[in-house]
Design an enzyme around this catalytic site. Structure first.
Site, PDB file in Angstrom:
ATOM      1  CG  HIS A 115      -0.207   0.143   2.526  1.00 35.62           C
ATOM      2  ND1 HIS A 115       0.364  -0.938   3.177  1.00 35.62           N
ATOM      3  CD2 HIS A 115       0.086   1.236   3.258  1.00 35.62           C
ATOM      4  CE1 HIS A 115       0.964  -0.513   4.284  1.00 35.62           C
ATOM      5  NE2 HIS A 115       0.824   0.794   4.353  1.00 35.62           N
ATOM      6  CG  HIS A 179       3.031   7.474  10.432  1.00 41.51           C
ATOM      7  ND1 HIS A 179       4.174   7.913   9.768  1.00 41.51           N
ATOM      8  CD2 HIS A 179       2.654   6.345   9.809  1.00 41.51           C
ATOM      9  CE1 HIS A 179       4.454   7.081   8.785  1.00 41.51           C
ATOM     10  NE2 HIS A 179       3.562   6.097   8.799  1.00 41.51           N
TER      11      HIS A 179
END
Ligand SMILES: O=C(O)CCc1cccc(O)c1O
Ligand SMILES: [Fe+2]
Length: 313
Positions: A115, A179
């Site tokens: 992804h 993140h």
């Protein structure tokens, strides 16, 4: 040669653990504008710098960065599966050019991508095969990492190659910003996790579903006191965006990998793909003008979510 750049965060939690509808609408509008830009530019080649998250690359052979002459999407997190339209000969020419310029890139004639590479391709072009593409995967999750100055140099050399082409070239970077999803570390990992990190390619559908469920569960508590993951760091993100807006790319040479991991989260190193993309743009045509198209910290997606565009001044 004409060149444009787009750098975007990616998040496999889109559609799996969404923020409020108004936030989704904001992001959809930004992505629609970005897609329209790409459509209007009609690139003859896309060079995408992307991370992998232990789907194509594992510690049995973990390159600092690798160029693919053929790539297949593993189709994780509802992304499109199947082959990308890689320009094999051009990818080989680029590989030779990078090596001849003393940057020791690895080569794959059959790379699995995830992804991290395919979501942005799909969001900007609607498919994995609309335009010819050359994927360059930069290790952003499996320490130890090459210093940021090596990533900047990689981007520079790719930009020098792009400058020799008589094509419209779109350079993409995907990942970040700050993140820390629950991507395991090899150091101290239980035996089974260690085995996965070393040679876990082609997992069973059950194993992939379990991984997805773990990530969704992490997204549900991310940014709260229930989460052990390093929270998003909007201040770090905005400073990084400012560095790119001001074309202060050499500042990344002083980036401390340990400090960034601690301050902004271990997967923040996906911004190495942004560094390479901007370095390529700067090397291809000298000065550039960049804009911040969007930024919002989105806990549900485990992403300091940013979008930037840039083109030669
Ligand atoms: O499946 C994984 O290993 C983590 C997936 C993942 C989650 C949130 C943000 C990301 O950038 C990302 O890649
Ligand atoms: Fe990622």
């Amino acid at each position: 040669m004409t060149i444009k750049l787009k750098c975007l965060s990616h998040t496999p939690l889109r559609g799996l653990n969404d923020p409020a509808p108004d936030v989704i609408a904001e992001v959809d509008a930004v992505l629609a504008r970005a897609r329209a830009d790409v459509e209007a530019f009609d690139p003859e080649l896309i060079v995408i710098f992307a991370p992998d998250h232990y789907n194509g690359l594992f510690y049995d052979l973990m390159p600092p960065f690798v160029i693919a002459t053929a790539a297949v999407s593993v189709g994780d997190y509802m992304t499109l599966p199947g082959p990308l339209s890689v320009e094999r000969d051009l990818a080989l020419d680029l590989a030779r050019f990078i090596l001849d310029h003393d940057v020791d890139i690895s080569l794959s004639h059959r790379l699995q991508v995830d992804h991290g590479c395919t979501q942005t391709l799909e969001e900007l072009t609607g498919s994995l095969t609309r335009y010819p593409v050359i994927p360059i995967i930069i290790n952003s999750v499996a320490p130890p990492f090459a210093p940021y100055r090596r990533i900047r140099r990689l981007g520079e050399v790719v930009g020098q190659f792009i400058a020799t082409l008589d094509k419209r070239v779109l350079v993409l970077g995907t990942g970040g910003l700050s993140h820390e999803p629950p991507v395991p570390l090899l150091e101290g990992a239980p035996e089974a996790i260690g085995e996965f990190l070393i040679c876990g390619r082609n997992p069973t559908p059950e194993a992939r579903a379990a991984r997805q469920a773990r990530t969704v569960a992490a997204g549900k508590i991310y940014g709260t006191e229930l989460s052990a993951q390093t929270p998003l760091n909007a201040e770090w993100d905005q400073a990084f965006i400012a560095l790119l807006l001001d074309a202060r790319l050499d500042a990344v040479d002083d980036f401390s990998i340990e400090e960034i991991s601690k301050e902004a989260g271990r997967s923040t190193h996906e911004v190495r793909t942004w560094v390479a993309a901007f370095a390529a743009l700067a090397a291809a045509r000298g000065g550039y003008s960049a804009q911040r198209d969007y930024y919002r910290p989105i806990n549900e997606w485990i992403a300091g979510y940013g979008v930037m565009s840039a083109e030669p001044r």
